[in-house]
Motif scaffolding. Structure first.
Motif, PDB file in Angstrom:
ATOM      1  N   ILE A   4       0.879  -1.168   0.000  1.00  0.00           N
ATOM      2  CA  ILE A   4       0.000   0.000   0.000  1.00  0.00           C
ATOM      3  C   ILE A   4       0.912   1.212   0.000  1.00  0.00           C
ATOM      4  O   ILE A   4       1.767   1.357   0.868  1.00  0.00           O
ATOM      5  CB  ILE A   4      -0.945  -0.006   1.209  1.00  0.00           C
ATOM      6  CG1 ILE A   4      -1.877  -1.207   1.113  1.00  0.00           C
ATOM      7  CG2 ILE A   4      -1.727   1.297   1.273  1.00  0.00           C
ATOM      8  CD1 ILE A   4      -2.834  -1.347   2.255  1.00  0.00           C
ATOM      9  N   VAL A   5       0.724   2.047  -1.015  1.00  0.00           N
ATOM     10  CA  VAL A   5       1.630   3.176  -1.217  1.00  0.00           C
ATOM     11  C   VAL A   5       0.821   4.467  -1.325  1.00  0.00           C
ATOM     12  O   VAL A   5      -0.312   4.453  -1.799  1.00  0.00           O
ATOM     13  CB  VAL A   5       2.494   2.914  -2.468  1.00  0.00           C
ATOM     14  CG1 VAL A   5       1.851   3.403  -3.725  1.00  0.00           C
ATOM     15  CG2 VAL A   5       3.846   3.506  -2.352  1.00  0.00           C
ATOM     16  N   ASP A   6       1.403   5.557  -0.850  1.00  0.00           N
ATOM     17  CA  ASP A   6       0.775   6.875  -0.922  1.00  0.00           C
ATOM     18  C   ASP A   6       1.380   7.618  -2.109  1.00  0.00           C
ATOM     19  O   ASP A   6       2.568   7.906  -2.132  1.00  0.00           O
ATOM     20  CB  ASP A   6       1.045   7.636   0.368  1.00  0.00           C
ATOM     21  CG  ASP A   6       0.325   8.970   0.428  1.00  0.00           C
ATOM     22  OD1 ASP A   6      -0.115   9.454  -0.631  1.00  0.00           O
ATOM     23  OD2 ASP A   6       0.208   9.540   1.529  1.00  0.00           O
ATOM     24  N   ASN A  13      -3.346   0.126  -3.588  1.00  0.00           N
ATOM     25  CA  ASN A  13      -2.919  -1.241  -3.322  1.00  0.00           C
ATOM     26  C   ASN A  13      -2.272  -1.745  -4.608  1.00  0.00           C
ATOM     27  O   ASN A  13      -2.946  -1.913  -5.620  1.00  0.00           O
ATOM     28  CB  ASN A  13      -4.133  -2.093  -2.944  1.00  0.00           C
ATOM     29  CG  ASN A  13      -3.774  -3.501  -2.585  1.00  0.00           C
ATOM     30  OD1 ASN A  13      -2.646  -3.936  -2.793  1.00  0.00           O
ATOM     31  ND2 ASN A  13      -4.729  -4.228  -2.055  1.00  0.00           N
ATOM     32  N   LEU A  14      -0.950  -1.965  -4.581  1.00  0.00           N
ATOM     33  CA  LEU A  14      -0.209  -2.278  -5.801  1.00  0.00           C
ATOM     34  C   LEU A  14       0.412  -3.659  -5.750  1.00  0.00           C
ATOM     35  O   LEU A  14       0.845  -4.116  -4.700  1.00  0.00           O
ATOM     36  CB  LEU A  14       0.901  -1.254  -6.021  1.00  0.00           C
ATOM     37  CG  LEU A  14       0.488   0.196  -6.173  1.00  0.00           C
ATOM     38  CD1 LEU A  14       1.708   1.058  -6.392  1.00  0.00           C
ATOM     39  CD2 LEU A  14      -0.486   0.367  -7.312  1.00  0.00           C
ATOM     40  N   LYS A  16       2.964  -6.230  -8.565  1.00  0.00           N
ATOM     41  CA  LYS A  16       3.825  -6.148  -9.744  1.00  0.00           C
ATOM     42  C   LYS A  16       2.997  -6.400 -11.002  1.00  0.00           C
ATOM     43  O   LYS A  16       2.205  -7.332 -11.067  1.00  0.00           O
ATOM     44  CB  LYS A  16       4.961  -7.166  -9.643  1.00  0.00           C
ATOM     45  CG  LYS A  16       5.985  -7.017 -10.721  1.00  0.00           C
ATOM     46  CD  LYS A  16       7.152  -7.947 -10.520  1.00  0.00           C
ATOM     47  CE  LYS A  16       8.145  -7.779 -11.647  1.00  0.00           C
ATOM     48  NZ  LYS A  16       9.266  -8.690 -11.502  1.00  0.00           N
ATOM     49  N   GLY A  17       3.181  -5.543 -12.013  1.00  0.00           N
ATOM     50  CA  GLY A  17       2.477  -5.688 -13.276  1.00  0.00           C
ATOM     51  C   GLY A  17       1.141  -4.983 -13.346  1.00  0.00           C
ATOM     52  O   GLY A  17       0.501  -4.970 -14.392  1.00  0.00           O
ATOM     53  N   ARG A  18       0.691  -4.382 -12.254  1.00  0.00           N
ATOM     54  CA  ARG A  18      -0.617  -3.727 -12.245  1.00  0.00           C
ATOM     55  C   ARG A  18      -0.534  -2.355 -12.902  1.00  0.00           C
ATOM     56  O   ARG A  18       0.397  -1.605 -12.686  1.00  0.00           O
ATOM     57  CB  ARG A  18      -1.118  -3.569 -10.813  1.00  0.00           C
ATOM     58  CG  ARG A  18      -2.453  -2.881 -10.760  1.00  0.00           C
ATOM     59  CD  ARG A  18      -3.139  -3.037  -9.455  1.00  0.00           C
ATOM     60  NE  ARG A  18      -4.418  -2.381  -9.542  1.00  0.00           N
ATOM     61  CZ  ARG A  18      -4.941  -1.660  -8.580  1.00  0.00           C
ATOM     62  NH1 ARG A  18      -4.320  -1.547  -7.438  1.00  0.00           N
ATOM     63  NH2 ARG A  18      -6.098  -1.077  -8.737  1.00  0.00           N
ATOM     64  N   ARG A  19      -1.551  -2.038 -13.718  1.00  0.00           N
ATOM     65  CA  ARG A  19      -1.656  -0.731 -14.349  1.00  0.00           C
ATOM     66  C   ARG A  19      -2.608   0.122 -13.526  1.00  0.00           C
ATOM     67  O   ARG A  19      -3.601  -0.375 -13.012  1.00  0.00           O
ATOM     68  CB  ARG A  19      -2.228  -0.843 -15.755  1.00  0.00           C
ATOM     69  CG  ARG A  19      -1.314  -1.501 -16.721  1.00  0.00           C
ATOM     70  CD  ARG A  19      -1.948  -1.533 -18.075  1.00  0.00           C
ATOM     71  NE  ARG A  19      -1.032  -2.103 -19.038  1.00  0.00           N
ATOM     72  CZ  ARG A  19      -1.089  -1.852 -20.326  1.00  0.00           C
ATOM     73  NH1 ARG A  19      -2.008  -1.061 -20.805  1.00  0.00           N
ATOM     74  NH2 ARG A  19      -0.210  -2.400 -21.139  1.00  0.00           N
ATOM     75  N   LEU A  20      -2.295   1.425 -13.437  1.00  0.00           N
ATOM     76  CA  LEU A  20      -3.191   2.309 -12.715  1.00  0.00           C
ATOM     77  C   LEU A  20      -3.069   3.724 -13.251  1.00  0.00           C
ATOM     78  O   LEU A  20      -2.089   4.087 -13.891  1.00  0.00           O
ATOM     79  CB  LEU A  20      -2.915   2.285 -11.215  1.00  0.00           C
ATOM     80  CG  LEU A  20      -1.617   2.878 -10.716  1.00  0.00           C
ATOM     81  CD1 LEU A  20      -1.879   3.479  -9.349  1.00  0.00           C
ATOM     82  CD2 LEU A  20      -0.580   1.791 -10.578  1.00  0.00           C
ATOM     83  N   PHE A  21      -4.093   4.503 -12.982  1.00  0.00           N
ATOM     84  CA  PHE A  21      -4.126   5.907 -13.354  1.00  0.00           C
ATOM     85  C   PHE A  21      -3.908   6.728 -12.089  1.00  0.00           C
ATOM     86  O   PHE A  21      -4.639   6.585 -11.113  1.00  0.00           O
ATOM     87  CB  PHE A  21      -5.468   6.278 -13.987  1.00  0.00           C
ATOM     88  CG  PHE A  21      -5.685   5.643 -15.328  1.00  0.00           C
ATOM     89  CD1 PHE A  21      -5.193   6.236 -16.473  1.00  0.00           C
ATOM     90  CD2 PHE A  21      -6.372   4.444 -15.442  1.00  0.00           C
ATOM     91  CE1 PHE A  21      -5.382   5.656 -17.716  1.00  0.00           C
ATOM     92  CE2 PHE A  21      -6.571   3.860 -16.679  1.00  0.00           C
ATOM     93  CZ  PHE A  21      -6.073   4.467 -17.816  1.00  0.00           C
ATOM     94  N   ALA A  58      11.894   1.078   1.564  1.00  0.00           N
ATOM     95  CA  ALA A  58      10.983   0.467   0.599  1.00  0.00           C
ATOM     96  C   ALA A  58      10.591   1.497  -0.454  1.00  0.00           C
ATOM     97  O   ALA A  58      10.462   2.687  -0.168  1.00  0.00           O
ATOM     98  CB  ALA A  58       9.738  -0.057   1.299  1.00  0.00           C
ATOM     99  N   LYS A  59      10.430   1.023  -1.688  1.00  0.00           N
ATOM    100  CA  LYS A  59       9.978   1.894  -2.763  1.00  0.00           C
ATOM    101  C   LYS A  59       9.320   1.065  -3.850  1.00  0.00           C
ATOM    102  O   LYS A  59       9.515  -0.149  -3.932  1.00  0.00           O
ATOM    103  CB  LYS A  59      11.120   2.720  -3.328  1.00  0.00           C
ATOM    104  CG  LYS A  59      12.182   1.918  -4.033  1.00  0.00           C
ATOM    105  CD  LYS A  59      13.277   2.810  -4.562  1.00  0.00           C
ATOM    106  CE  LYS A  59      14.375   1.982  -5.216  1.00  0.00           C
ATOM    107  NZ  LYS A  59      15.425   2.819  -5.768  1.00  0.00           N
ATOM    108  N   VAL A  60       8.561   1.745  -4.679  1.00  0.00           N
ATOM    109  CA  VAL A  60       7.883   1.123  -5.805  1.00  0.00           C
ATOM    110  C   VAL A  60       8.365   1.821  -7.064  1.00  0.00           C
ATOM    111  O   VAL A  60       8.335   3.049  -7.154  1.00  0.00           O
ATOM    112  CB  VAL A  60       6.351   1.244  -5.675  1.00  0.00           C
ATOM    113  CG1 VAL A  60       5.659   0.670  -6.889  1.00  0.00           C
ATOM    114  CG2 VAL A  60       5.866   0.563  -4.414  1.00  0.00           C
TER     115      VAL A  60
END
Length: 105
Positions: A4-6, A13-14, A16-21, A58-60
């Motif tokens: 879960i990333v801000d 809620n991310l 690996k491989g998920r696309r989001l806007f 941690a990072k995304v």
């Protein structure tokens, strides 16, 4: 594994491989990578790591697919009853489409 990333004031809620806007990232071009380091929670094999307020180290890492996408039109209507006052405004929010490439942490 998920995190879960801000991102710019919104929590996602991310995996690996998920696309989001996300809200438009200024200066990002197609194919560029962006990093988000406000990781609030990490789940890996049933083990949870909760940040206070964020998880250290941690990072995304995400790749920008489309730097500017316009969302659906949002109509804003104001009215005062019995006064003859009506005003209609609208706008289209700007987004960037990204895909999650890597979760570090």
């Amino acid at each position: 594994m998920y995190v879960i990333v801000d991102i710019q004031g919104q929590q996602f809620n991310l995996q690996k491989g998920r696309r989001l806007f996300i809200h438009h990232v200024k200066g990002a071009e197609a194919g560029a990578t962006v990093e988000f380091d406000k990781v609030l929670l990490i789940e890996k094999d049933g083990q949870f790591t909760v940040g206070t307020p964020t998880v250290a180290g941690a990072k995304v890492v995400c790749e920008v697919l489309t730097p500017l996408v316009k969302g659906d039109k949002v109509l804003v209507f104001h009215k005062k009853r019995r006064k003859g006052y009506r005003k209609l405004n609208g706008h289209r929010q700007q987004f960037s489409e990204v895909v999650v490439k890597e979760i570090v942490g």
